[in-house]
Write a protein that holds these residues in place. Structure first.
Motif, PDB file in Angstrom:
ATOM      1  N   VAL A 136      -7.501   2.817  -6.174  1.00 17.47           N
ATOM      2  CA  VAL A 136      -6.979   3.985  -5.470  1.00 17.47           C
ATOM      3  C   VAL A 136      -8.164   4.559  -4.702  1.00 17.47           C
ATOM      4  O   VAL A 136      -9.163   4.957  -5.290  1.00 17.47           O
ATOM      5  CB  VAL A 136      -6.403   5.041  -6.439  1.00 17.47           C
ATOM      6  N   HIS A 137      -8.043   4.538  -3.374  1.00 16.57           N
ATOM      7  CA  HIS A 137      -9.116   5.035  -2.513  1.00 16.57           C
ATOM      8  C   HIS A 137      -8.761   6.447  -2.079  1.00 16.57           C
ATOM      9  O   HIS A 137      -7.604   6.744  -1.787  1.00 16.57           O
ATOM     10  CB  HIS A 137      -9.281   4.114  -1.308  1.00 16.57           C
ATOM     11  N   ARG A 138      -9.783   7.309  -1.999  1.00 15.06           N
ATOM     12  CA  ARG A 138      -9.538   8.726  -1.751  1.00 15.06           C
ATOM     13  C   ARG A 138     -10.368   9.278  -0.598  1.00 15.06           C
ATOM     14  O   ARG A 138     -11.452   8.764  -0.307  1.00 15.06           O
ATOM     15  CB  ARG A 138      -9.859   9.539  -2.999  1.00 15.06           C
TER      16      ARG A 138
ATOM     17  N   TRP B 289       0.855  -1.188   0.000  1.00 10.03           N
ATOM     18  CA  TRP B 289       0.000   0.000   0.000  1.00 10.03           C
ATOM     19  C   TRP B 289       0.887   1.233   0.000  1.00 10.03           C
ATOM     20  O   TRP B 289       1.909   1.284   0.688  1.00 10.03           O
ATOM     21  CB  TRP B 289      -0.877   0.062   1.245  1.00 10.03           C
TER      22      TRP B 289
ATOM     23  N   GLN C  31      -2.242  14.068  -0.622  1.00 13.56           N
ATOM     24  CA  GLN C  31      -3.268  13.837  -1.639  1.00 13.56           C
ATOM     25  C   GLN C  31      -4.478  13.090  -1.076  1.00 13.56           C
ATOM     26  O   GLN C  31      -5.491  12.966  -1.741  1.00 13.56           O
ATOM     27  CB  GLN C  31      -2.683  13.035  -2.812  1.00 13.56           C
ATOM     28  N   ARG C  32      -4.325  12.558   0.127  1.00 11.37           N
ATOM     29  CA  ARG C  32      -5.367  11.787   0.810  1.00 11.37           C
ATOM     30  C   ARG C  32      -5.793  10.580  -0.027  1.00 11.37           C
ATOM     31  O   ARG C  32      -6.961  10.392  -0.336  1.00 11.37           O
ATOM     32  CB  ARG C  32      -6.552  12.666   1.182  1.00 11.37           C
ATOM     33  N   THR C  33      -4.784   9.769  -0.364  1.00  9.90           N
ATOM     34  CA  THR C  33      -5.046   8.576  -1.168  1.00  9.90           C
ATOM     35  C   THR C  33      -4.395   7.339  -0.555  1.00  9.90           C
ATOM     36  O   THR C  33      -3.379   7.430   0.128  1.00  9.90           O
ATOM     37  CB  THR C  33      -4.514   8.731  -2.608  1.00  9.90           C
TER      38      THR C  33
ATOM     39  N   TRP D 182      -5.901  11.175   7.830  1.00  5.51           N
ATOM     40  CA  TRP D 182      -5.577  12.530   7.392  1.00  5.51           C
ATOM     41  C   TRP D 182      -5.705  13.474   8.578  1.00  5.51           C
ATOM     42  O   TRP D 182      -6.756  13.571   9.188  1.00  5.51           O
ATOM     43  CB  TRP D 182      -6.480  12.970   6.257  1.00  5.51           C
TER      44      TRP D 182
ATOM     45  N   GLU E 195      -3.216   3.819  -2.335  1.00 10.29           N
ATOM     46  CA  GLU E 195      -3.040   3.008  -3.543  1.00 10.29           C
ATOM     47  C   GLU E 195      -2.760   1.581  -3.115  1.00 10.29           C
ATOM     48  O   GLU E 195      -1.933   1.351  -2.238  1.00 10.29           O
ATOM     49  CB  GLU E 195      -1.860   3.503  -4.374  1.00 10.29           C
TER      50      GLU E 195
ATOM     51  N   ASP F 196      -0.719   8.450   0.736  1.00 15.03           N
ATOM     52  CA  ASP F 196      -0.263   9.823   0.519  1.00 15.03           C
ATOM     53  C   ASP F 196      -1.138  10.755   1.353  1.00 15.03           C
ATOM     54  O   ASP F 196      -2.281  11.034   0.994  1.00 15.03           O
ATOM     55  CB  ASP F 196      -0.356  10.192  -0.960  1.00 15.03           C
TER      56      ASP F 196
END
Length: 196
Positions: free
Chosen positions: A171-173, A146, A152-154, A194, A156, A149
Motif C-alpha cells: 500500500v503506497h501512500r 489497483w 486517503q491518498r493511497t 491527489w 493498494e 483512494d
C-alpha cells in the motif's frame, strides 16, 4: 404483519442500456448498480494515472509501449449464476497487453478480460468496488488490480494468485514515487494523483 417481499427480478443488459447517460451503470449477478458520475478528486486521480500510463505503455513515450490503456471500458463477463446471461462492469481504467489484444474490438464493450484494472474508490463506491467487482475480476482472471483512494491518498496493489484469489501487496501512500507491477518499467509520482 407485513407481507413477505417477492423475489426481485434479475436485471438485464436492456435495463443497463436504459440508464440515463449522466449516470454510470454496471450489472453484477443480475443486480443493476446505478452510480453518479465521478466526483472531481476521483476524476482527477483516474485522469492523472491514465495519462502517465497511456503515454508510457500505449504510446511508448518514456516507457516500453505494448499495451492498450483505456478509461472506463465496459467489460462483459458471463454471469456465474445464470447461463447465457452476462455481467457488465466498468472499471475506472483497464489495460490489455497488445500481444493478447492486437486490435481494439469494433463493439462498444470488451469480451476479452483485461490484464490490469484500476478502481478509484470513494465513500459511495468502495464497498461495491471491493466486495462485488474485485471478486468478479479475480474470477475472470484479471492478473493485476489497483485500488486508488484520492481521499486517503493511497494506492493498494493486488496480484491474482491462481486458485486463491487476490493477494494484497504493498500500500503506497502520499507523495511516494513507486514502481508497481505490471507497470514497473516507469516510476509513478503519486502526488500527481491527489488534487492540490
Amino acid at each position: 404483519m407485513g407481507q413477505p417481499a417477492g423475489k426481485q427480478r434479475r436485471a438485464t443488459y436492456a435495463d443497463l442500456k436504459a440508464v440515463p447517460p449522466h449516470r454510470v451503470a454496471e450489472l453484477v449477478r443480475g443486480t443493476l448498480h446505478v452510480l453518479p458520475r465521478p466526483a472531481p478528486r476521483h476524476a482527477n486521480a483516474a485522469s492523472a494515472l491514465g495519462a502517465d500510463l497511456h503515454g508510457a505503455f500505449q504510446r511508448g513515450r518514456g516507457g516500453p509501449g505494448g499495451w492498450w490503456i483505456l478509461d472506463e471500458p465496459e467489460l462483459h463477463f458471463p454471469d456465474p449464476e445464470v447461463p447465457g446471461e452476462e455481467e457488465a462492469l466498468v472499471p475506472d481504467l483497464a489495460g490489455w497487453r497488445r500481444e493478447r489484444m492486437p486490435e481494439l474490438p469494433e463493439t462498444a464493450y470488451f469480451l476479452l478480460t483485461p490484464d490490469w484494472i484500476c478502481e478509484v474508490v470513494s465513500p459511495s463506491t468502495a464497498a461495491f468496488d471491493r466486495n462485488e467487482k474485485m471478486p468478479a475480476y479475480a474470477r475472470e482472471g484479471v492478473r493485476h488490480a489497483w485500488l486508488v483512494d484520492p481521499l486517503q491518498r493511497t494506492l493498494e496493489v493486488f496480484s491474482l494468485v491462481p486458485g486463491r484469489g487476490w493477494e494484497r501487496g504493498a500500500v503506497h501512500r502520499g507523495a511516494a514515487r513507486v514502481r508497481v507491477e505490471p507497470f514497473d518499467a516507469i516510476e509513478l509520482d503519486l502526488s500527481a494523483l491527489w488534487a492540490k
